[in-house]
Structure formats: C-alpha cells, structure tokens
Design a protein around this motif. Structure first.
Motif, PDB file in Angstrom:
ATOM      1  N   CYS A 152      52.200  34.481  51.109  1.00  0.00           N
ATOM      2  CA  CYS A 152      50.862  34.938  51.338  1.00  0.00           C
ATOM      3  C   CYS A 152      50.700  36.786  52.027  1.00  0.00           C
ATOM      4  O   CYS A 152      50.466  38.112  51.855  1.00  0.00           O
ATOM      5  CB  CYS A 152      49.594  34.349  51.974  1.00  0.00           C
ATOM      6  SG  CYS A 152      48.903  32.831  50.718  1.00  0.00           S
ATOM      7  N   GLY A 162      50.878  40.483  50.433  1.00  0.00           N
ATOM      8  CA  GLY A 162      49.920  40.634  50.617  1.00  0.00           C
ATOM      9  C   GLY A 162      48.690  40.103  50.234  1.00  0.00           C
ATOM     10  O   GLY A 162      47.102  41.070  49.996  1.00  0.00           O
ATOM     11  N   ILE A 163      48.506  39.133  50.068  1.00  0.00           N
ATOM     12  CA  ILE A 163      47.405  37.833  49.491  1.00  0.00           C
ATOM     13  C   ILE A 163      46.542  37.974  50.451  1.00  0.00           C
ATOM     14  O   ILE A 163      47.171  37.196  51.882  1.00  0.00           O
ATOM     15  CB  ILE A 163      47.688  36.814  48.784  1.00  0.00           C
ATOM     16  CG1 ILE A 163      48.461  37.162  47.840  1.00  0.00           C
ATOM     17  CG2 ILE A 163      46.789  35.657  48.668  1.00  0.00           C
ATOM     18  CD1 ILE A 163      50.032  35.781  47.264  1.00  0.00           C
ATOM     19  N   PRO A 164      45.192  37.940  50.558  1.00  0.00           N
ATOM     20  CA  PRO A 164      44.280  37.362  51.559  1.00  0.00           C
ATOM     21  C   PRO A 164      44.361  36.269  52.145  1.00  0.00           C
ATOM     22  O   PRO A 164      43.797  35.213  51.207  1.00  0.00           O
ATOM     23  CB  PRO A 164      43.060  38.518  50.895  1.00  0.00           C
ATOM     24  CG  PRO A 164      42.990  38.498  49.372  1.00  0.00           C
ATOM     25  CD  PRO A 164      44.660  38.286  48.822  1.00  0.00           C
ATOM     26  N   ALA A 214      37.681  39.831  40.964  1.00  0.00           N
ATOM     27  CA  ALA A 214      38.450  39.781  42.560  1.00  0.00           C
ATOM     28  C   ALA A 214      39.370  38.706  42.809  1.00  0.00           C
ATOM     29  O   ALA A 214      40.944  39.090  43.164  1.00  0.00           O
ATOM     30  CB  ALA A 214      37.402  40.005  43.449  1.00  0.00           C
ATOM     31  N   GLU A 244      43.139  39.429  40.698  1.00  0.00           N
ATOM     32  CA  GLU A 244      43.608  39.804  40.858  1.00  0.00           C
ATOM     33  C   GLU A 244      44.646  40.269  42.495  1.00  0.00           C
ATOM     34  O   GLU A 244      45.542  41.055  42.319  1.00  0.00           O
ATOM     35  CB  GLU A 244      42.658  41.448  40.837  1.00  0.00           C
ATOM     36  CG  GLU A 244      42.074  42.125  39.700  1.00  0.00           C
ATOM     37  CD  GLU A 244      43.583  42.634  38.401  1.00  0.00           C
ATOM     38  OE1 GLU A 244      44.387  43.050  39.075  1.00  0.00           O
ATOM     39  OE2 GLU A 244      43.336  41.955  37.254  1.00  0.00           O
ATOM     40  N   SER A 245      43.504  39.742  43.346  1.00  0.00           N
ATOM     41  CA  SER A 245      43.794  40.659  44.725  1.00  0.00           C
ATOM     42  C   SER A 245      44.790  38.013  45.048  1.00  0.00           C
ATOM     43  O   SER A 245      45.598  38.533  45.960  1.00  0.00           O
ATOM     44  CB  SER A 245      42.885  40.111  45.594  1.00  0.00           C
ATOM     45  OG  SER A 245      41.958  39.198  46.251  1.00  0.00           O
ATOM     46  N   ILE A 246      44.500  37.314  44.035  1.00  0.00           N
ATOM     47  CA  ILE A 246      45.064  36.094  44.217  1.00  0.00           C
ATOM     48  C   ILE A 246      46.027  35.692  43.760  1.00  0.00           C
ATOM     49  O   ILE A 246      47.278  35.318  43.951  1.00  0.00           O
ATOM     50  CB  ILE A 246      44.296  35.713  45.456  1.00  0.00           C
ATOM     51  CG1 ILE A 246      42.941  35.680  46.419  1.00  0.00           C
ATOM     52  CG2 ILE A 246      44.579  33.793  46.236  1.00  0.00           C
ATOM     53  CD1 ILE A 246      42.073  34.827  47.414  1.00  0.00           C
ATOM     54  N   PRO A 288      49.121  38.717  42.267  1.00  0.00           N
ATOM     55  CA  PRO A 288      50.179  38.171  43.201  1.00  0.00           C
ATOM     56  C   PRO A 288      50.846  36.925  43.233  1.00  0.00           C
ATOM     57  O   PRO A 288      52.256  37.300  43.972  1.00  0.00           O
ATOM     58  CB  PRO A 288      49.761  39.233  44.078  1.00  0.00           C
ATOM     59  CG  PRO A 288      47.968  39.381  44.090  1.00  0.00           C
ATOM     60  CD  PRO A 288      47.693  38.414  42.717  1.00  0.00           C
ATOM     61  N   LEU A 324      33.887  38.816  50.707  1.00  0.00           N
ATOM     62  CA  LEU A 324      35.057  38.976  49.624  1.00  0.00           C
ATOM     63  C   LEU A 324      36.025  37.415  49.338  1.00  0.00           C
ATOM     64  O   LEU A 324      35.759  36.609  50.764  1.00  0.00           O
ATOM     65  CB  LEU A 324      36.218  39.488  50.210  1.00  0.00           C
ATOM     66  CG  LEU A 324      35.328  41.412  49.917  1.00  0.00           C
ATOM     67  CD1 LEU A 324      36.452  42.133  50.833  1.00  0.00           C
ATOM     68  CD2 LEU A 324      35.337  41.547  48.543  1.00  0.00           C
ATOM     69  N   LYS A 333      38.692  34.642  50.105  1.00  0.00           N
ATOM     70  CA  LYS A 333      40.022  34.795  51.236  1.00  0.00           C
ATOM     71  C   LYS A 333      40.803  33.111  50.357  1.00  0.00           C
ATOM     72  O   LYS A 333      40.320  32.434  50.716  1.00  0.00           O
ATOM     73  CB  LYS A 333      40.124  34.406  52.389  1.00  0.00           C
ATOM     74  CG  LYS A 333      40.028  36.394  53.182  1.00  0.00           C
ATOM     75  CD  LYS A 333      39.972  35.904  54.593  1.00  0.00           C
ATOM     76  CE  LYS A 333      39.873  37.558  55.518  1.00  0.00           C
ATOM     77  NZ  LYS A 333      40.607  37.479  56.530  1.00  0.00           N
TER      78      LYS A 333
END
Length: 531
Positions: A208, A212-214, A342, A345-347, A350, A378, A380
């Motif tokens: 992570c 850059g994985i939240p 989201a 795309e974000s988790i 990646p 958002l 996480k």
C-alpha cells in the motif's frame, strides 16, 4: 520490495492406491447411502468417495461406471453407463470436472454454484463435510489430504480434474496453487507469493505504501516495549494486529491503552498466536462503516463482483467479540456505484498492477475489507483476504447467474477481459447459526434436526453447512463453532430476511444460536415506504 519466496517441493511422491480391479455393483454400494450428484450426468446415490475405493478402478473405467441409482433399499446401482473416449478423463466429455479444496460454508456455496454451471460435469470437494455430501452439491473426498500436494495432484490426474478451486487461505499460503500449476492443472487461487497479501499484514501494508493505496496509518513492531511506546504516543482507541494468519482472531480493537498493552503482550511476549504473532502491526483506528468488496483477478485484469456486507460481532447490535462472521447480505447499499468505482480505481487496480510489477501476479479472488470513513466518506483498505469471504460467499453464490466454472477457468487463462457477469436482481441474506459459546469454548456433537423441513420453507432457501458431521444414527451434529449458513433470496431484503429467519425458526437445535438483526444497516437505509 522483494516478493516472499516459496519453496516448492522438489519431489512429488504419489500414494499407492492399490491394485486395479473392478468391483461388482453390490460391492460398490454396500453400506453407502448419501446423495451426491455429477452435474450434467445423472443423479446417483453414493457415499463420499473413498480413495481406497477410487484407486481400485482401472483408468479405462473410472469415467464409465454405472451412474444411476435405484430407489430400492438395497442400494444397488442400476441404469445406463456413460463413457468418454476411454482414457478415463472427464475432459473427454463436454464439460469440466472441478475439485473444490476445503470443507466449510464457503466451499459448500462454491460447490452449489458450480453444480448449477452448465459446463461443469462433476464437482468434488476435499475434504468436504457431511452436509455438503448429503446435499448432493458435490462428491466429498474425505480422506484426501489437502496439505499433501502430491496426493491432490494424483487425484486430479486420476479423475481428469480440469479445474481446482482453493477455498481456505492456509493451503494458498502453503503453496498448493504453486504445485498444482507446476503440474499443469488449472487452478483458481493465488501462489504462495501472492497469498502473502493475506498471510502477512506487513507485506500488504508495504505494498500500500509503495503504490499509494489508501489505508490506515501504521507501524510494525517485534519489540513489545517499542510497540507500547508507539501506542502511548498515538493514544486510544487503536488497533493491534498479528502479522500472520491467526484464524480470524488476531485483530484487537483496543479502546484503552491498557487493552492495547495487553494485546501486545499476548502476541509478542506470551505467544498467543505463535509465529503469526511474532510481529505486530499497530494501526490507527478508523471510524465509519465496514464493507466487503470482491474482485476476480487473472493476473492483469480485475472483474468486480456484486457488493456484500457481513456482521463480525457475535451479538445483536454489533456487540460482543469479533467472529468469522455471523451473517451477511448482498447487495450492500453502503457501496454505491460511485464508491465501487472509487474502490476499483484507488484500491483494487493499483494492487493488481503492483503485484504484477513485484513479480507476484495475482490469480484468484481479492477480498478487500474496507472502511468507508465517516469523516471523508471515502474507502480505505483495512485488510486483504485472498479467497472468498465466509459468509459473504454464500450470498454471492446464491445471486450469481453466470456459469461459475467458465468464469473461474477464464481467470486461470488470463481471459477475464472477455467475461461479463450476470446476477439476480433480488437480494440475498445469510444468517449464521453457531454453537452456543462461540467464539469462545463450545460443545461439539450436539444434534441438529429439521434441516430438510427448514429448506422446504421456500424454494429460495438454501442451507450451507460449515461445521457439521453425522453421528452413528445418521443425525447431523455440530462439529465446529460456525455450523450452518441459512441463506435466502427475495424480491427485496425484507423478504430475503423473513425467509431466512423463518428457516432458522424451523431448525431444531437448542444448543445453537444466531444473531437476530442481520441486515439492520441496510434496512435502516431503506425508505420507510418500501419497508
């Protein structure tokens, strides 16, 4: 970041299954009574296959024995035989034979969905359990040692298995998928290297960081004094996690500093979780609503599944100790279409790209435990599992309308980009029935009655067996903590919930219990007019 190494066994020793000979019909059926089904062929009445019996069939006849059972009391097999080209392979037929590894509620749900797959001719489950065997959803191979890769490979070759689906995390982390793939057997489940996403929380957190994985802020410790000093600096509430696999018990949400210190000592000083707790992750406490997100992955492409949400706490109102899950429902209203995008795309994406870059291509199902943060709205990442969740798998498989065997085969071939999934529009809910005392000490061997009557409540009800066995009188008995997953579909969540709890009420098991508020979060979000 170096990928975790795995040593594949240098030599595979195949078990000796004894001399080849054909049993007469009466020998085959003596004392055998349970229902199984080879999908695409004919339903037949047979027990869980025993390896000692299987091995005594010549290869040329393993797929050309009689498959229709009579309904007579003596159990003699009667009817027509089928055969392929004579080399004993299920792949000679139009469909595929599938072996599911595991023996819990998740595996029962997978067997159930595979049995519905038009392309699936046979479903085996090892070791399976009494409920899976009796349901007819798979043929259970109770004496196949799933920790012995050589034995699993030998079975697959013997029966022409064209797909292995690995359910639990332990065989994945141990490298079963590595060995099966090396032997040329299509396998749905990640390698040991990729399974480190679940096998090591430190590995997951470092991935992570790098990509850059939240996720929640954290630090990793092996020294208890250093860990306690960090906790003192951060304050409570705070989360203490064992780095390795701890059977779902290695996460402590400490509401006070004293609880955090106690958790650190139990893992790093007292060795409560053995080597799994020799390293701990101290993580910030995130406030919000938890949700589960699943995606099938073929190494490069990720295909999202429908949303689901489970209930971890043992008691109504989300009170009491954490468990493996006391119920679930799908879809989960908290995961709106915008949030699902989201998460992808974000988790998810990646992660898939990061694992490929690290030389650990992930093939299998990614199960992201998420927190939809209250302050930001958002998602996480809390943790990754590298297999279907349990009990989320039960509601997902109830809703899936696609051919699961073909979908999973596409993942093993790197072809998920060509796949689209079809789901029933109606929601599904599962209520877990557990042995009284779970997740603490509980009694085994208690008798469970009226399961057939419970399933007759509605055609939309299915009971998945997680921890059942049979006693000498043929009664189902509890053999674990979480025992049954009473699952139902409906036109809406209210109907699915009513059907599930009606089935629960029909089950006669005084020593069992369940939560009575499964789905409360989703129902709270529903407009009053639709409730």
């Amino acid at each position: 970041m170096a990928c975790a190494a795995h040593n594949i066994a240098s030599s595979l020793r195949f078990p000796d299954f004894g001399p080849a000979k054909v049993f007469p019909k009466n020998h085959l059926c003596s004392g055998l009574s349970s229902s199984v089904s080879f999908v695409g062929y004919q339903k037949w009445r047979w027990s869980a296959l025993s390896l000692s019996h299987i091995g005594e069939f010549p290869v040329s006849t393993r797929w050309s024995f009689i498959t229709r059972a009579s309904n007579s009391s003596n159990g003699d097999l009667q009817g027509n035989a089928f055969s392929g080209s004579g080399n004993g392979s299920a792949k000679d037929a139009e469909g595929v034979a599938v072996l599911v590894i595991g023996g819990g509620g998740r595996e029962h749900a997978l067997c159930y969905a595979l049995k519905q797959s038009p392309s699936c001719d046979a479903v085996f489950c090892a070791p399976g359990n009494a409920g899976i065997d009796q349901s007819g959803d798979a043929t259970c191979i109770s004496d196949l040692n799933i920790s012995d890769s050589a034995a699993v490979i030998s079975f697959c070759h013997m029966w022409g298995v064209g797909l292995v689906v690995i359910g639990p995390e332990a065989p994945l982390v141990a490298g079963l998928a590595n060995d099966l793939v090396k032997a040329g057997i299509p396998t749905f489940g990640p390698s040991a290297e990729a399974a480190a996403l679940e096998g090591s929380k430190d590995f997951m957190k470092k991935l992570c960081d790098k990509y850059g994985i939240p996720t929640a802020n954290y630090r990793t410790f092996t020294n208890p004094s250093d860990a306690k000093q960090y906790v003192k600096e951060q304050g409570a509430p705070i989360v203490v996690k064992a780095d390795g696999l701890a059977a779902g018990k290695g996460v402590i949400v400490a509401m006070t500093l004293e609880e955090a210190y106690e958790a650190i000592d139990s893992m790093l000083v007292n060795g409560a979780f053995g080597s799994a707790g020799s390293r701990v992750i101290i993580e910030e406490f995130l406030e919000g609503e938890e949700a589960s997100f699943f995606a099938l992955v073929d190494g490069e492409t990720a295909l999202p599944l429908e949303s689901a949400q489970d209930h971890k706490r043992v008691g109504d109102g989300d009170t009491g100790l954490n468990t493996g899950g006391m119920g679930a429902y799908s879809p989960a209203p908290v995961l709106t279409k915008e949030l699902q995008s989201a998460v992808m795309e974000s988790i998810i994406l990646p992660t898939v790209k990061g694992m490929a870059t690290e030389g650990c291509k992930f093939v299998g199902v990614l199960y992201a435990g998420l927190m939809i943060e209250k302050k930001s709205g958002l998602p996480k990442l809390i943790e990754y599992n590298v297999r279907f969740g349990d009990p989320e798998c039960q509601v997902l498989m109830m809703r899936l309308e696609s051919d699961l065997a073909q979908v999973l085969l596409a993942a093993t071939r790197g072809e998920l980009g060509r796949v689209s999934l079809s789901w029933s529009s109606g929601p599904a809910m599962v209520v877990v029935m557990a042995s009284r005392g779970y997740p603490g000490a509980y009694e085994k061997g208690t008798v469970i009655k009226n399961l057939e009557e419970a399933e007759l409540i509605s055609p939309m009800v299915k009971i998945f067996h997680a921890g059942t066995a049979q006693d000498s009188n043929g009664n189902f008995i509890a053999s674990g903590g979480r025992v049954l997953g009473v699952t139902a579909k409906g036109k809406d969540l209210e109907e699915a919930r009513a059907r599930a709890y009606d089935a629960v009420e029909a089950i006669d098991w005084p020593e069992g219990f369940c939560r009575h508020d499964i789905g409360w979060r989703a129902l709270k979000r529903m407009p009053l007019a639709s409730r």
